[in-house]
Design a protein around this motif. Structure first.
Motif, short mmCIF file in Angstrom:
data_model
loop_
_atom_site.label_atom_id
_atom_site.label_comp_id
_atom_site.label_asym_id
_atom_site.label_seq_id
_atom_site.Cartn_x
_atom_site.Cartn_y
_atom_site.Cartn_z
N UNK A 1 19.25 -1.92 8.66
CA UNK A 1 19.07 0.02 8.21
C UNK A 1 18.58 0.12 6.64
N UNK A 2 18.21 -0.53 5.48
CA UNK A 2 18.26 -0.61 4.28
C UNK A 2 16.76 -0.74 3.82
N UNK A 3 16.41 -2.39 4.91
CA UNK A 3 15.19 -2.59 5.21
C UNK A 3 14.56 -1.65 5.64
N UNK A 4 14.41 -1.00 6.60
CA UNK A 4 13.99 -0.80 6.97
C UNK A 4 13.20 1.03 6.58
N UNK A 5 14.24 1.54 5.62
CA UNK A 5 14.10 3.20 4.73
C UNK A 5 13.03 1.87 3.76
N UNK A 6 13.44 1.16 2.96
CA UNK A 6 12.79 0.42 1.98
C UNK A 6 11.29 0.32 2.10
N UNK A 7 11.09 -0.33 3.68
CA UNK A 7 9.38 -0.35 4.35
C UNK A 7 9.46 0.40 4.59
N UNK A 8 9.38 1.64 5.18
CA UNK A 8 8.80 2.66 5.29
C UNK A 8 8.72 3.67 4.34
N UNK A 9 9.08 3.06 3.34
CA UNK A 9 9.69 4.02 2.03
C UNK A 9 8.22 3.64 1.44
N UNK A 10 7.78 2.24 0.97
CA UNK A 10 6.36 1.58 0.38
C UNK A 10 5.14 1.90 1.80
N UNK A 11 5.32 1.98 3.15
CA UNK A 11 3.56 1.93 4.08
C UNK A 11 4.60 3.46 3.31
N UNK A 12 5.33 4.70 3.36
CA UNK A 12 4.17 5.97 3.18
C UNK A 12 3.73 6.06 1.90
N UNK A 13 4.25 6.06 0.76
CA UNK A 13 3.67 5.54 -0.56
C UNK A 13 2.13 5.02 0.29
N UNK A 14 1.91 3.94 0.07
CA UNK A 14 1.00 3.68 0.80
C UNK A 14 0.16 4.34 0.68
N UNK A 15 0.17 5.15 2.56
CA UNK A 15 -0.79 5.87 3.27
C UNK A 15 -0.81 6.83 2.26
N UNK A 16 0.40 7.66 1.53
CA UNK A 16 0.57 8.69 0.75
C UNK A 16 -1.27 8.66 -0.28
N UNK A 17 -1.43 7.25 -0.95
CA UNK A 17 -2.39 6.95 -1.61
C UNK A 17 -4.02 6.42 -1.13
N UNK A 18 -3.85 6.39 -0.18
CA UNK A 18 -4.89 6.31 0.49
C UNK A 18 -5.60 8.18 1.31
N UNK A 19 -4.59 8.91 1.34
CA UNK A 19 -5.09 9.80 1.48
C UNK A 19 -5.21 10.71 0.32
N UNK A 20 -4.92 10.62 -0.44
CA UNK A 20 -5.18 11.07 -1.69
C UNK A 20 -6.80 10.83 -2.30
N UNK A 21 -6.76 9.56 -2.16
CA UNK A 21 -7.84 9.52 -3.33
C UNK A 21 -9.11 9.82 -1.56
N UNK A 22 -8.58 9.89 -0.41
CA UNK A 22 -9.86 10.44 0.45
C UNK A 22 -9.83 11.97 0.27
N UNK A 23 -9.09 12.74 -0.43
CA UNK A 23 -8.67 13.83 -1.02
C UNK A 23 -8.88 14.43 0.74
N UNK A 24 -7.38 14.46 1.68
CA UNK A 24 -7.14 14.98 2.66
C UNK A 24 -5.85 15.07 2.29
#
Length: 261
Positions: A181-204
């Motif tokens: 459960x902790x591994x899922x939380x950590x991994x999903x958080x990493x993935x969400x932050x990476x997605x946010x950075x990608x979207x922020x870079x495209x101003x979306x």
């Protein structure tokens, strides 16, 4: 990911119709309930349903804040040091692929992203219903981690869903329940932050908007409801139902993408 929405599209998103706001609230209530019961599934359910009514980029922009906040609750535990040592190759490859992978932004690529999302959901649902254990990747673990993280990053960049092959890989490691459960939380958080950075870079990405606030509140309300339901449900029966729902949602998205061809 889809091409960045035009500024006028942002205005329409911030001034979303009351009917669409009700739809968004219901989607995140359901997605939060799924996560409350199973510990996962909020992005998968939310993107599947939102994608039937809006472009992938707009749906992903709504997803980032509630997904990140709900995942953070799963990050804390007694296994952090062990999980970081075990999973850093997965996270590194996932972040690099998600942020830097160049993807075409035409209408055809949007259609293919929809098909890819449907395929991911169907495959995950079938894998769950089969209830088969994957071989434990004991050899060359960093190499397997880089491969799994890279593929997950590609799928995340294209569809904003980071279930496959990340979740099967984590389950194949045979972690005890709390560690998983902790591994899922950590991994999903990493993935969400990476997605946010990608979207922020495209101003979306617009984190401060009424639709995002509704999604955030609905997701936490759904998690609370899901946690209440979890105590009264049979674990195996719920998991079978959950994977059947993933197959149905994936089939709907596949049909949606193929119908546009």
């Amino acid at each position: 990911m889809d091409s960045p929405p035009h500024p006028a599209q942002h205005a329409r998103m911030d001034a979303m119709s009351s009917g669409m706001m009700v739809f968004v609230t219901a989607v995140f209530l359901a997605a939060g309930a799924v996560k409350g019961v199973s510990g996962m599934g909020l992005p998968t359910v939310a993107m599947s349903l939102l994608g039937l009514a809006m472009p992938t980029a707009s749906a992903a922009a709504l997803l980032v804040a509630p997904s990140l906040a709900t995942n953070l609750a799963q990050c804390f535990g007694a296994h952090t040091r062990r999980l970081v040592a075990l999973l850093w190759p997965v996270w590194l490859a996932l972040v690099l692929a998600t942020i830097f992978l160049p993807l075409p932004a035409d209408a055809e690529s949007q259609r293919l992203s929809r098909i890819a999302l449907g395929a991911v959901l169907v495959l995950y649902g079938l894998w769950g219903l089969a209830a088969r254990k994957l071989p434990q990747p004991t050899r060359a673990l960093p190499g397997w981690g880089l491969l799994v993280g890279g593929v997950t990053g590609v799928i995340t960049a294209a569809t904003a869903v980071f279930v496959m092959p990340l979740v099967p890989y984590l389950q194949a490691l045979r972690l005890e329940r709390d560690a998983l459960i902790q591994a899922l939380g950590l991994s999903f958080t990493v993935a969400t932050v990476a997605l946010a950075i990608r979207l922020q870079g495209s101003a979306s990405l617009h984190l401060l908007s009424v639709p995002v606030a509704l999604a955030f509140a609905a997701a936490f309300a759904g998690m609370w409801l899901g946690s209440r339901l979890r105590a009264g449900l049979s674990g195996p029966a719920f998991q079978r139902t959950l994977h059947a729902v993933f197959i149905a949602l994936g089939s709907a998205n596949l049909w949606n993408g193929l119908a546009r061809g």
